[in-house]
Scaffold this motif. Sequence first.
Motif, PDB file in Angstrom:
ATOM      1  N   GLU A  15       0.590  -1.442  -0.387  1.00 52.63           N
ATOM      2  CA  GLU A  15      -0.075   0.257   0.050  1.00 52.63           C
ATOM      3  C   GLU A  15       1.303   1.334  -0.226  1.00 52.63           C
ATOM      4  OE1 GLU A  15      -3.677  -0.308   2.403  1.00 52.63           O
ATOM      5  OE2 GLU A  15      -2.632  -0.941   3.594  1.00 52.63           O
ATOM      6  N   ILE A  16       1.654   1.012   0.846  1.00 50.35           N
ATOM      7  CA  ILE A  16       3.134   2.248   0.880  1.00 50.35           C
ATOM      8  C   ILE A  16       3.547   3.057  -0.333  1.00 50.35           C
ATOM      9  CG2 ILE A  16       4.605   3.519   2.424  1.00 50.35           C
ATOM     10  CD1 ILE A  16       3.289   1.650   4.535  1.00 50.35           C
ATOM     11  N   LYS A  17       3.819   2.016  -0.890  1.00 45.44           N
ATOM     12  CA  LYS A  17       3.978   1.991  -2.946  1.00 45.44           C
ATOM     13  C   LYS A  17       3.738   2.706  -3.240  1.00 45.44           C
ATOM     14  CE  LYS A  17       7.083  -2.200  -2.146  1.00 45.44           C
ATOM     15  NZ  LYS A  17       7.279  -3.667  -3.136  1.00 45.44           N
ATOM     16  N   LYS A  18       2.937   3.144  -3.399  1.00 44.36           N
ATOM     17  CA  LYS A  18       2.212   3.812  -3.819  1.00 44.36           C
ATOM     18  C   LYS A  18       1.305   5.438  -3.696  1.00 44.36           C
ATOM     19  CE  LYS A  18      -1.822   0.584  -4.398  1.00 44.36           C
ATOM     20  NZ  LYS A  18      -3.595   0.066  -4.056  1.00 44.36           N
ATOM     21  N   ILE A  19       2.586   5.615  -2.518  1.00 44.40           N
ATOM     22  CA  ILE A  19       3.242   6.992  -1.953  1.00 44.40           C
ATOM     23  C   ILE A  19       3.576   7.577  -3.126  1.00 44.40           C
ATOM     24  CG2 ILE A  19       3.561   8.399  -0.643  1.00 44.40           C
ATOM     25  CD1 ILE A  19       2.080   7.150   1.678  1.00 44.40           C
ATOM     26  N   PHE A  20       3.862   8.732  -3.572  1.00 51.20           N
ATOM     27  CA  PHE A  20       4.938   9.705  -4.319  1.00 51.20           C
ATOM     28  C   PHE A  20       5.626  10.390  -3.911  1.00 51.20           C
ATOM     29  CE2 PHE A  20       2.167   8.379  -7.436  1.00 51.20           C
ATOM     30  CZ  PHE A  20       3.545   7.858  -8.839  1.00 51.20           C
ATOM     31  N   GLY A  21       7.002   9.332  -2.777  1.00 53.09           N
ATOM     32  CA  GLY A  21       7.568  10.841  -2.274  1.00 53.09           C
ATOM     33  C   GLY A  21       9.029   9.981  -2.253  1.00 53.09           C
ATOM     34  N   PRO A  22      10.171  11.085  -2.269  1.00 57.10           N
ATOM     35  CA  PRO A  22       9.649  12.530  -2.096  1.00 57.10           C
ATOM     36  C   PRO A  22       8.588  12.616  -3.950  1.00 57.10           C
ATOM     37  CG  PRO A  22      11.739  12.301  -2.146  1.00 57.10           C
ATOM     38  CD  PRO A  22      10.963  10.582  -2.447  1.00 57.10           C
ATOM     39  N   ILE A  23       7.564  13.372  -3.256  1.00 56.78           N
ATOM     40  CA  ILE A  23       7.212  13.639  -4.433  1.00 56.78           C
ATOM     41  C   ILE A  23       7.569  14.669  -5.705  1.00 56.78           C
ATOM     42  CG2 ILE A  23       6.179  16.192  -3.835  1.00 56.78           C
ATOM     43  CD1 ILE A  23       3.816  15.777  -4.301  1.00 56.78           C
ATOM     44  N   GLY A  24       6.816  14.378  -7.088  1.00 56.86           N
ATOM     45  CA  GLY A  24       7.097  15.370  -8.208  1.00 56.86           C
ATOM     46  C   GLY A  24       8.010  14.804  -8.874  1.00 56.86           C
ATOM     47  N   ILE A  25       8.328  14.619 -10.195  1.00 61.89           N
ATOM     48  CA  ILE A  25       8.791  14.345 -11.044  1.00 61.89           C
ATOM     49  C   ILE A  25      10.687  15.086 -10.892  1.00 61.89           C
ATOM     50  CG2 ILE A  25       9.433  14.358 -13.553  1.00 61.89           C
ATOM     51  CD1 ILE A  25       6.824  14.517 -14.385  1.00 61.89           C
ATOM     52  N   LYS A  26      11.273  13.827 -11.264  1.00 59.56           N
ATOM     53  CA  LYS A  26      12.297  14.239 -10.601  1.00 59.56           C
ATOM     54  C   LYS A  26      13.744  14.890 -11.869  1.00 59.56           C
ATOM     55  CE  LYS A  26      12.014  13.118  -6.784  1.00 59.56           C
ATOM     56  NZ  LYS A  26      10.606  12.975  -6.320  1.00 59.56           N
ATOM     57  N   PHE A  27      13.335  15.940 -11.784  1.00 58.83           N
ATOM     58  CA  PHE A  27      14.319  17.061 -12.815  1.00 58.83           C
ATOM     59  C   PHE A  27      15.563  18.710 -12.158  1.00 58.83           C
ATOM     60  CE2 PHE A  27      10.710  19.650 -13.017  1.00 58.83           C
ATOM     61  CZ  PHE A  27      10.956  21.078 -12.536  1.00 58.83           C
ATOM     62  N   GLY A  28      16.073  18.025 -11.139  1.00 63.07           N
ATOM     63  CA  GLY A  28      16.878  18.921 -11.169  1.00 63.07           C
ATOM     64  C   GLY A  28      16.282  20.228 -10.251  1.00 63.07           C
ATOM     65  N   GLY A  29      15.117  20.112 -10.184  1.00 65.45           N
ATOM     66  CA  GLY A  29      14.222  21.986  -9.329  1.00 65.45           C
ATOM     67  C   GLY A  29      14.317  21.441  -8.629  1.00 65.45           C
ATOM     68  N   ARG A  30      14.514  22.734  -7.400  1.00 70.11           N
ATOM     69  CA  ARG A  30      14.288  22.643  -5.881  1.00 70.11           C
ATOM     70  C   ARG A  30      13.836  23.722  -5.880  1.00 70.11           C
ATOM     71  NH1 ARG A  30      20.980  20.834  -3.424  1.00 70.11           N
ATOM     72  NH2 ARG A  30      20.644  19.107  -4.418  1.00 70.11           N
ATOM     73  N   SER A  31      13.424  25.314  -5.886  1.00 69.07           N
ATOM     74  CA  SER A  31      12.865  26.397  -5.949  1.00 69.07           C
ATOM     75  C   SER A  31      11.027  25.752  -5.743  1.00 69.07           C
ATOM     76  CB  SER A  31      13.068  27.138  -7.072  1.00 69.07           C
ATOM     77  OG  SER A  31      12.447  26.857  -8.396  1.00 69.07           O
ATOM     78  N   ALA A  32      10.509  26.605  -4.682  1.00 68.19           N
ATOM     79  CA  ALA A  32       8.877  26.152  -4.894  1.00 68.19           C
ATOM     80  C   ALA A  32       8.644  26.271  -6.833  1.00 68.19           C
ATOM     81  CB  ALA A  32       8.208  27.865  -4.054  1.00 68.19           C
ATOM     82  N   PRO A  33       8.694  27.229  -7.426  1.00 66.11           N
ATOM     83  CA  PRO A  33       7.904  27.150  -8.630  1.00 66.11           C
ATOM     84  C   PRO A  33       8.389  26.101  -9.047  1.00 66.11           C
ATOM     85  CG  PRO A  33       9.264  28.846  -8.815  1.00 66.11           C
ATOM     86  CD  PRO A  33       8.752  28.496  -7.394  1.00 66.11           C
ATOM     87  N   GLU A  34       9.338  25.576  -8.551  1.00 66.45           N
ATOM     88  CA  GLU A  34       9.886  24.374  -9.842  1.00 66.45           C
ATOM     89  C   GLU A  34       9.507  22.896  -8.938  1.00 66.45           C
ATOM     90  OE1 GLU A  34      14.411  26.111 -11.348  1.00 66.45           O
ATOM     91  OE2 GLU A  34      14.274  25.131  -9.411  1.00 66.45           O
ATOM     92  N   ILE A  35       9.660  22.871  -7.748  1.00 69.33           N
ATOM     93  CA  ILE A  35       8.634  21.506  -7.253  1.00 69.33           C
ATOM     94  C   ILE A  35       6.915  21.273  -7.578  1.00 69.33           C
ATOM     95  CG2 ILE A  35       8.188  20.747  -4.986  1.00 69.33           C
ATOM     96  CD1 ILE A  35      10.805  22.339  -4.198  1.00 69.33           C
ATOM     97  N   ALA A  36       6.450  22.676  -7.369  1.00 71.09           N
ATOM     98  CA  ALA A  36       5.419  22.690  -8.476  1.00 71.09           C
ATOM     99  C   ALA A  36       5.001  22.088  -9.455  1.00 71.09           C
ATOM    100  CB  ALA A  36       4.677  23.615  -7.774  1.00 71.09           C
ATOM    101  N   LEU A  37       6.203  22.533 -10.277  1.00 75.83           N
ATOM    102  CA  LEU A  37       5.177  22.648 -11.383  1.00 75.83           C
ATOM    103  C   LEU A  37       6.030  20.685 -12.087  1.00 75.83           C
ATOM    104  CD1 LEU A  37       5.172  22.926 -14.466  1.00 75.83           C
ATOM    105  CD2 LEU A  37       7.507  23.392 -14.975  1.00 75.83           C
ATOM    106  N   SER A  38       7.435  19.764 -10.868  1.00 77.68           N
ATOM    107  CA  SER A  38       7.012  18.758 -11.178  1.00 77.68           C
ATOM    108  C   SER A  38       5.810  17.667 -10.835  1.00 77.68           C
ATOM    109  CB  SER A  38       8.980  17.888 -10.239  1.00 77.68           C
ATOM    110  OG  SER A  38       8.180  18.385  -9.511  1.00 77.68           O
ATOM    111  N   ILE A  39       5.114  17.989  -9.475  1.00 80.96           N
ATOM    112  CA  ILE A  39       4.247  18.319  -9.151  1.00 80.96           C
ATOM    113  C   ILE A  39       3.507  18.034 -10.394  1.00 80.96           C
ATOM    114  CG2 ILE A  39       2.331  18.061  -7.577  1.00 80.96           C
ATOM    115  CD1 ILE A  39       3.988  19.543  -5.628  1.00 80.96           C
TER     116      ILE A  39
END
Length: 226
Positions: free
Chosen positions: A191-215
């Motif tokens: 069940e737990i494997k279904k959680i995306f954590g850390p969240i978001g597609i990984k493309f190297g962004g670390r700022s708030a807008p980049e994380i939001a976009l990855s989500i």
Amino acid sequence: MNSDLLQEIINLKNSKKEFSVITDISNAKSYIFSLNEKIQEELKENEKKIIELYKSRKDGLIKGTNLFVKNYHRPIKVVIIGAVHISQFFVEYAKSLNLDIYIIDPRGYFASEKRFPSVNIINLWPDEAFKHCTLDKNTALIALTHDPKIDDPAIQEALNKKCFYIGALGSKKTHENRCNRLIENGFEKEEIKKIFGPIGIKFGGRSAPEIALSIIFQLMTEIYKQ
């Protein structure tokens, strides 16, 4: 389009039903298609293609035919736990998408109409908030507070209600600790494997807008997989 068909479409939309209108552009005749109902005889030859367009949530002309498909889907419910900076960018990016967004955060000074105009805001702890905003298999839950007291109850509810997308902010170590807490609360590893954590597609962004976009990218990918 005849008046009876038009009225049926209006009734379906008002009832928040999901359906498609199939129009033969060679003669302007239209049909209503619903996924779990018998398809009209005139459409049977192209039923598979109609279903493919319906499930992909895309409108358009079926290649090699005169049939145009217009889909009517309910907005995807997205429940964001935490009125944080990332949430603000997520809401901004999602304006043109078919999403029904809720912000849950007991901290009223963060979750305010000023910071989140035109968004459903619930200033309650998750346990109480879910009495007013129910989760189901067509809901996406995004946990962003980084505070287990707020995120954990929301994630547990999302797992229990089989939400199609569950994502949680935090480092790999934070997520590992989160998973251990979930196991202690009786959840299975599968069940737990279904959680995306850390969240978001990984493309190297670390700022708030980049994380939001990855989500956004990750969420939309999961929506089109349904």
